[in-house]
Structures are given as C-alpha cells and as structure tokens.
Design an enzyme around this catalytic site. Structure first.
Site, short mmCIF file in Angstrom:
data_model
loop_
_atom_site.label_atom_id
_atom_site.label_comp_id
_atom_site.label_asym_id
_atom_site.label_seq_id
_atom_site.Cartn_x
_atom_site.Cartn_y
_atom_site.Cartn_z
CG ASP A 110 36.85 28.75 24.10
OD1 ASP A 110 36.29 29.15 25.15
OD2 ASP A 110 37.77 29.37 23.56
CG HIS A 379 35.72 29.05 19.36
ND1 HIS A 379 36.46 27.94 19.01
CD2 HIS A 379 36.40 29.64 20.36
CE1 HIS A 379 37.55 27.88 19.78
NE2 HIS A 379 37.53 28.89 20.61
#
Length: 973
Positions: A110, A379
C-alpha cells in the site's frame, strides 16, 4: 488513542477473534497478518487464553503467517531509515519474544511508490522475498505485458548482491479481490460486507454484503474467479498465481467469508479438468516457496527506485511528500529525542547501577515514545494522508512520549549530580522554545552523536546582559540579540564543544562586564518594491564568514550570489517564494488533495515587496527577509531567516562555517495554494536533481517530459538531502523533515514547504481528507556550497548534525550556592566519550528490554514448555548498531572499510564481556541466518546466503553502506 479503540471496536478486534476461531475450524484455511500494532492491542486487551493457545498452534502449523511483522506497514517515500528500522524492530521483538517466530516475507502493498532502501532493510532483517504493488501505472502495464513483474532487486549499489532480494510486483488488480461479477449487479467475493463505524451492526448485517455462494450461482462464481486467475497468469513466468483474497478492513466476520470461500474452492478443484485450474489456501510464504522451487533464472534490477508514483495521467501522488508539514516535523523531532534518550539511559544503567531511578519505569517512558514514533511511520501517518482526528492522535501520542523522555533525561541528570547532597533544584525540563526563568541558571547540553561536535545552541532569555560559563568557571563564547519571535525576549547563542555521547553544563548569569556575551546589532533596511527592481543602480550588501561571502541585492533585498572563499568560486543565487494554484472542484478538472499534486499552471511569485533586517554579530550574523504581497501590506505570509557563523580561534569550526542555515516561516496560506521556495542558480545542471532515499543513499533524478502533468511527475521526496551540481560545483540542501523537491528549470531547485487545500471529491469528503491546513510552518534547511570533493566530506556528518541537534535542558541555580560543586567538575564526562570516525554513524545504542534467550533453540523450547521469562525487562542486553555512511568508491578516504574495536569504543560505559552479531532487528544470530539465493544470470546456481559474524575478539570491519547490529553485554550486569 481513542481512534485506535474506535477501529478496534468497529472491526480490528473482530478480525483477529473471528479469523483465529475460523482457522481452527478448517485445516485447509490460512491467513496472513501484517501490522503488529493492532495485533498487539488485540493480544494484550481482547484475546482470551483460549485464543492465545490457538494462535500458538496455528503459527506452528504454518496456517497463520505474520508477514513484514513491523508495528506498521511503513511509508517508503518520506520516512527516515532510522525510523523504518525502529518500527520493524519494535514489531519483530514482540513476535520473537512471544512466539519465537521471525517473519521472512514482506507485503508492502500500500505505500505510494517503492523506495530502494526498503528491499535492503528487508534483506538485512533476514527476509527471503519482498512484495510491492503501487508503482507508476504506465510502467506496470509495460512490465505486465513483458512478464517482468518479478526480479532480483539490488537496492544498494555498495551492498549489491550480498543484500539483494527477490521482488514481486503485484499486477494491475493489486491487493484487493476484484468485486465485479457478471451475473449480478451486487458485488462478489466480499461476503462480510464493509466495516461499519463506530459500532458493528447488532444484527450482523453489514452494508454491501456480496451475493452468497449458492447451488444456483456457484458455477458462475467459479467461472468468474477462474477467468481472473487466467488473465493474471498470462502476466507471470510460472503457472503459480498469487490471488489475494480480501482488501482494506476485511475479514471482520471471518465465518461468512471462509464458509463461502470453502464452497467455491472445493467446487473449482472438483471441476479442475473443466477449468484447467486448481486452487488452494496459501500464505505469502507458500507462494514464494512454490516460486523458489521452480528454479528459474531471474533478471537483476539495480538500485533505481519506483518513485514518484502515478495512478493515471493526471494523478501524480507527489503532494503527500509535503502534506501536514507540522506532523512531519514533530515526527522527526520525536525520533531524534528518542535517539538521544536511548543512549542517555543506556549509559546511565551501565555507569550508575546503584542509581535511584526505577529502571522499569524509565523503560516504560522510552517505550511510549518508541511506540509513538513507530506508529506514525504508517503509510497514512507521516504522509499526512489521514483525517484531522487521526492526525491529532498521532500528534498527541508523539507529544506524550516526548514529554516522558524529557522527564526521564532530566531525572537522570538530577540523579547523576546527586541532587540531594548539593541542594540543586531542577525546575522541570522545558522545551527550548519555552524560555528560561528569571534566575541564574544552568543549561545542560547533551550531544547524542558519537562524534565530537562544535555547534551553537539557542536559549531564550529575558535580559540583554548575560554571561555564560562552563563547569570550570571559564567564560564561553556567546551572542545575544533581539528575538524574531517576540519583542520581550532575546535569543542567546552559546558555542558548545561536546564529546561524543556526553553532556556539559553551562551557567547562564544575568551579568555584565568583560565576560559578557557579544551583542548582535540590528540594521533595518527599507522595504523594496520588486516591480521597480531594474530602475535603480544595483548596490550589493556583503555578509561574510571564513567560508562564504553572501551578497544581497539592495534594490530587491533578495540574495544575489554566494562565493565559496576557499576556491573563490562564485555562484549567482537568488531565492523566491512561489505558489502553485490548484483546482479543488472535480467537475472542473484534476484536483490536488492530501495525496495528489495537480497544478493548474506554472507557479506564481507571491510577493511584490521584500523587507530586510540584518543582525550583525561577532559569532552569528542573521539575515531576516520578510515577503509582502505589496508595498503597503501590513502582514507577511513568508519569511526567511538566514544564519552564518564565525567561530573564534581555537575551536573546530569547519562544519559550522560551511553551512548557511535557513529557517522559513510559511503560512497561513489561502485555499488551494501550494507554497514552494525556488532557489535559482547560475550552475549549468541540465535539470538533473539528486535526492536521498530515506536518508540512506542518493538517487539520480533526471527531468522527464511527459504528455501530461510534467510538473507534478517531476517532484520527488527529499528526506534529508537533495542537491544540484555542474561540472565543478555542488549546492546541497539538508532538511530536518520531508518535503517534495523538484528541478523545474536549469540551475533550479524548488522545495515545497506547505499546502492548504479543499476539494469536493466524494471519497475525500467522506473521509475528511481535505487538508484545510491553516497552520504556519517553520521548517529548517541548511545550504552547503562547494566543490564535489568538499561537499562529499561535509554533507553526511552535517545532515546527521541537523537531524540530531544537541538536547538542551534547563535547571535553576539557588542564589546562595557557589557555582562549582566538586561533583560537577568530575562530571565533565569527557573520559567516557564514545567516538567513531566521521564515516561511521552510531545508529543505535539502546536497552530494548527483551527477555528472550539469544540462543534460538533454547528460546523456542522455553516457549513450547510455556516457560517464557515473565516479570521485569532484561537490562543487561544492549543493542548496538553501526552504519557506514559512504558508498563504495564515493570518496578516496571516507569510502574505505573501517575497523572498530567494540571493547575500546564502549570502554566509557564499562567493560565489554561479550558481543553477538545479529540480524538488523536482532532476531537472528547472523551465523545461523541463511537467506534464499535466487538464481540470476550472474549467479546461475540457487542456494543460500550466509554471513559470518566476526566478533571473536570484539573487532569488526565495517564496509561501505553496511549496517551492523550487535548485542553487547557488560561486566557486572
């Protein structure tokens, strides 16, 4: 913390509870788990003893597999290598201590783009294969077509094949199951639906639950799944297809998921002759094991990364390099304070075993900051791509952890100076920006780096007449001047010289006389109208120190040029602030948001008038530039404070002299504005930019022309270092937080400092991702100008000096007490300094507290017998990491391997009894670590990598770019 509790309540706890229960019901079922933060919250707060027993069993059977195993899946663009290692170590330590397992595969599906530092770290941590997904859409299409989504990646040019790793890039479907099914307008494959916030539905009926598998539709379901499997198979070289089942926030109701999956898989396998496919539950490890045993020869990829990342022609994910700059700055300050606190505590434990501080409580204080710094590397954390509520949670956790570590450091100093005996009183430890009380007092300054440093620390004081003395009563060079911040305080600059990992005390007295601090004299210049700039004769104002002459153009109040005095090389150099205007209305075209940067056109200069004030001093000269929208505007939105230092004879001023420090004040911005500082020079750079990869290595960034979105697609992340150069001269920028950086013209480098956006994209509105950031940001960048040879020597140490500025603490002095108690003289702890050569960096010196045996079979045996060590943390094991800062061949001297005797390096802490070399996160003895060696054209045979740790006589040779990790044990612990 409530944000985590909310997610735990809505779905995360249910994922682990229901998955563990469901895996136990069917021997064929499997599952992979990634981020440890949620798992640990479940394990510590939700899991029953029965669940815990089941987890141990499932791990042993290989049906539950932890991949990556860090606290989070870290961002790859804007994180620092130290923090990536920290969060990985934090998760691995828990998994190894609790289960005796060590993750061996990654699942980096991701993060928005892929860095080449990550594969190197995963190799150093003992991984056998790496998996990524988000890379440029056009590149992925090309790699897919040519079956090149799998390769052996040599992320580091210097470590090369020793730390290469097999890498799998996911195809265009990425990590989520495709949900379209041709036989219904409802979704398929997501039978548990979508997680509902804040409360799970009472009746168990979730929104968007997919069409269940029934006798009437099972054939159609199977056909849909098989067609997708076959489409994907055509993009890979072997007949093994990785088919990820799930997506974000899935498997919170695992029973409905697995019961439908079972039906479908059984049906396909029963009709495998018809479908030409067999299917089985698998973990990532199963997939890579199947691939490895195929024994194919794979292509090698060099150290080029996959940044920036675009998902379609007008969607360049380069905005997040700057989003929420304040969070990015605090995350780095927290990381640097943690670094200082760890080594300070480690020294205290070794040198003061009888000390009065409760070690267990101290370790908890450090752990609160370890946890906070680890989680923000997510993230959707330091990237600034979270909602305001989640951002506030990250900030609160960081601030709480920082408060704990400052308190700990203050109490250590208090204890080491034996406060009770000599009546010292410690006021609390204030932040440098909260100023000092109005009494004589001392400043304690700790140098967290393993080098001797000479630098300035700044303290706010309330009086213009001040003197500074060291522990021996000698006068210390200092300068005082008016503060930028407020009219009622002054800034006191103190020149400090401190050995590696040592602290010194300075007494600050309100006092005049021979010994008092120099005074900086301010000269204010008239505000200049930039629109009339060419009309008057140019007059240049010089500001000079031993390394540079900087000229300011008095017709504009802007910088004009810098001369590097050693080579007499002059570079024309001017700086201006510009703003990109961006669109926020989806009906009118591409938008900018937390993730994306989509400029309408070229950047527009923001100011038509510039004010200038120069504060001249014997030690520090500060140039203050204020940028106004016009000649009569009252307030400025932008300012630059540039500082140059002159170091008196007898001090090592090389690094201080060679940097031009700049601090910016930017904001509040108007809506849909993205603010950049553009530095334009006379260097013929051919628009080639260099930026660092996570503070670990440098990437070359040639300017690329695209059909669409060229400006945004030429933005790159800078974490610590960026530079431009011509054949002879280099201009380096060193940063203390991440930014977007670009070279939009020859000789130019621009840094995006701040963004404020609003848009009406439904997804952004639903998730409150509009980046209405009305803050004022105060980032710092250091400039270094010089020949390549000189900048090469300076920039790595300077970058770390900026990252790890000394920690400043304050205490009050009772009025009747003489300033020189004997203890203080003895405590001038130069004897115990820890000093490395300039090409080696002490990456870690800490007491992790893990209780596991470093003998693997012994530890695993203890776990199976249920004999894990309970109770207090282990304070006898010290974690040490040393990193070589240079690439092979980069510098004739500094790129050489370095021999270090760990016994003599650490003699100031005590007598080293034993050293064990470990893998990056500490879980492997390097002598037993055997990673898979995948076949390449260069190395045609498959096999295992093995490393031999050289710690027999405590002497190690550290080669370029190596990060070496050790457990160190001291006598008497």
């Amino acid at each position: 913390f409530f944000v985590f509790q909310e997610s735990m309540h809505a779905y995360a706890a249910n994922v682990y509870t229901s998955v563990v229960e469901e895996l136990t019901k069917g021997k064929q079922r499997k599952f992979i788990a990634v981020e440890q933060e949620f798992f640990r919250l479940w394990w510590d707060g939700v899991a029953t003893d029965k669940h815990k027993q089941q987890v141990h069993q499932l791990l042993q059977e290989g049906r539950l597999e932890f991949v990556i195993g860090g606290q989070v899946m870290h961002d790859e663009a804007v994180t620092l290598i130290d923090d990536q290692i920290l969060q990985l170590t934090e998760g691995h330590g828990f998994l190894y201590e609790t289960f005796g397992i060590r993750p061996q595969f990654s699942w980096h599906v991701d993060p928005f783009g892929a860095s080449s530092t990550t594969p190197t770290l995963f190799a150093l941590a003992g991984f056998n294969a790496h998996l990524i997904s988000r890379i440029d859409y056009d590149l992925k299409t090309d790699m897919q077509k040519n079956k090149k989504l799998q390769f052996v990646w040599r992320g580091s040019p210097s470590l090369s094949e020793r730390q290469e790793i097999f890498t799998h890039v996911m195809d265009q479907y990425s990590y989520c199951t495709p949900s379209q099914i041709p036989f219904s307008n409802r979704s398929g494959f997501y039978w548990n639906g979508i997680a509902a916030f804040p409360d799970p539905p009472k009746d168990g009926v979730y929104p968007d639950m997919s069409v269940p598998v029934t006798d009437t539709n099972i054939h159609l379901y199977a056909q849909t799944m098989v067609a997708n499997i076959k489409e994907r198979a055509a993009w890979f070289r072997t007949s093994d297809v990785l088919w990820p089942w799930g997506c974000d926030k899935q498997f919170f109701n695992a029973s409905v998921q697995y019961s439908n999956m079972d039906l479908l898989l059984n049906y396909i396998n029963k009709h495998s002759d018809e479908f030409g496919v067999t299917v089985q539950y698998a973990t990532v490890g199963d997939y890579f094991q199947a691939l490895y045993s195929r024994n194919l020869t794979w292509e090698i990829r060099d150290s080029q990364d996959f940044l920036p990342y675009s998902t379609e022609p007008f969607q360049a994910w380069t905005g997040f390099y700057t989003s929420r700059s304040t969070l990015k700055g605090i995350a780095r300050r927290a990381s640097s304070l943690l670094y200082a606190g760890e080594s300070f505590f480690t020294q205290y434990v070794q040198k003061h075993p009888e000390g009065s501080i409760c070690k267990c409580r101290a370790l908890k204080q450090l752990q609160s900051l370890r946890w906070a710094v680890s989680e923000v590397q997510h993230h959707d954390g330091i990237t600034g791509t979270e909602s305001p509520k989640v951002k506030d949670m990250y900030m609160n956790n960081l601030m709480y952890g920082m408060f704990n570590v400052k308190k700990l450091m203050a109490s250590i100093i208090f204890d080491m100076n034996n406060a009770k005996k000599n009546g010292e009183v410690y006021s609390s430890v204030y932040n440098q920006d909260s100023g000092m009380p109005d009494v004589d007092q001392y400043v304690v300054v700790y140098n967290p780096l393993a080098w001797n440093i000479t630098t300035f620390v700044t303290v706010s004081v309330s009086d213009m007449a001040m003197s500074v003395y060291d522990e021996l009563g000698q006068s210390v060079p200092a300068q005082i001047q008016s503060s930028v911040e407020s009219s009622s305080t002054y800034e006191l600059y103190i020149l400090v010289e401190i050995s590696g990992l040592s602290y010194r005390k300075y007494c600050v007295k309100a006092l005049t006389g021979e010994q008092s601090a120099f005074i900086g004299r301010s000269v204010k210049h008239k505000r200049k109208d930039l629109t009339r700039a060419g009309r008057e004769r140019r007059q240049l104002l010089p500001v000079v120190n031993n390394c540079y002459q900087v000229l300011f153009d008095q017709s504009t109040n802007l910088m004009h040029s810098i001369t590097e005095r050693q080579t007499n090389q002059t570079v024309q150099l001017t700086q201006e602030f510009l703003e990109y205007h961006v669109n926020g209305n989806v009906t009118k075209g591409p938008i900018s948001d937390n993730y994306l940067f989509a400029p309408n056109a070229s950047a527009v200069p923001v100011s038509k008038a510039v004010g200038l004030e120069v504060v001249f001093g014997n030690l520090v000269t500060e140039i203050r530039q204020y940028f106004y929208s016009n000649m009569t505007a009252q307030d400025y939105t932008y300012a630059v404070y540039t500082r140059m230092y002159t170091v008196p004879e007898g001090y090592d001023g090389r690094l201080l002299c060679h940097r031009i420090e700049q601090e910016y004040s930017v904001g509040p911005l108007d809506f849909n504005r993205e603010a950049v500082l553009r530095t334009s020079t006379s260097l013929n750079t051919r628009q080639l930019l260099y930026t660092d990869s996570n503070g670990y290595q440098i990437q070359k960034r040639p300017f690329k022309a695209y059909v669409n979105n060229t400006v945004a697609r030429n933005y790159y992340p800078v974490v610590q270092t960026a530079y431009i150069e011509d054949d002879t001269t280099r201009l380096m920028l060193l940063a203390e937080r991440a930014h977007g950086v670009s070279s939009q013209g020859n000789g130019q480098v621009e840094v995006m400092l701040h963004r404020r956006l609003w848009n009406n994209l439904q997804w952004d509105l639903n998730n409150n991702l509009t980046l209405n950031d009305s803050s004022v940001v105060r980032p710092v960048i250091w400039l270094i100008l010089g020949s390549k040879a000189v900048t090469n020597i300076l920039y790595r140490t300077s970058g770390l000096l900026l990252e790890h500025r000394p920690v400043v603490m304050f205490g009050a002095l009772p009025g009747d007490k003489p300033w020189l108690p004997r203890q203080l003289q003895q405590n001038s702890v130069h004897s115990s300094a820890v000093t490395l050569p300039p090409n080696l960096h002490l990456q870690t010196l800490s007491i992790p507290g893990w209780r596991y045996s470093s003998n693997h079979s012994e530890h695993v045996h203890d776990i199976h017998m249920g004999k894990q060590k309970q109770g207090d943390a282990d304070f006898s094991r010290v974690l040490l990491r040393i990193r070589h800062l240079y690439e092979a061949g980069e510098d004739p001297v500094l790129s050489q391997p370095v021999m270090v005797n760990l016994k003599s390096l650490l003699k100031g802490l005590g007598s080293v009894m034993a050293v064990e070399e470990r893998s990056l996160t500490g879980t492997w003895d390097v002598n037993t670590l055997k990673r898979w060696k995948w076949k390449t054209a260069q190395y045609p045979s498959k096999g295992l990598f093995s490393i031999t740790g050289t710690t027999d006589n405590c002497t190690v040779t550290v080669h370029p770019k190596e990060i070496r990790t050790f457990f160190v044990y001291f006598q008497g612990q």
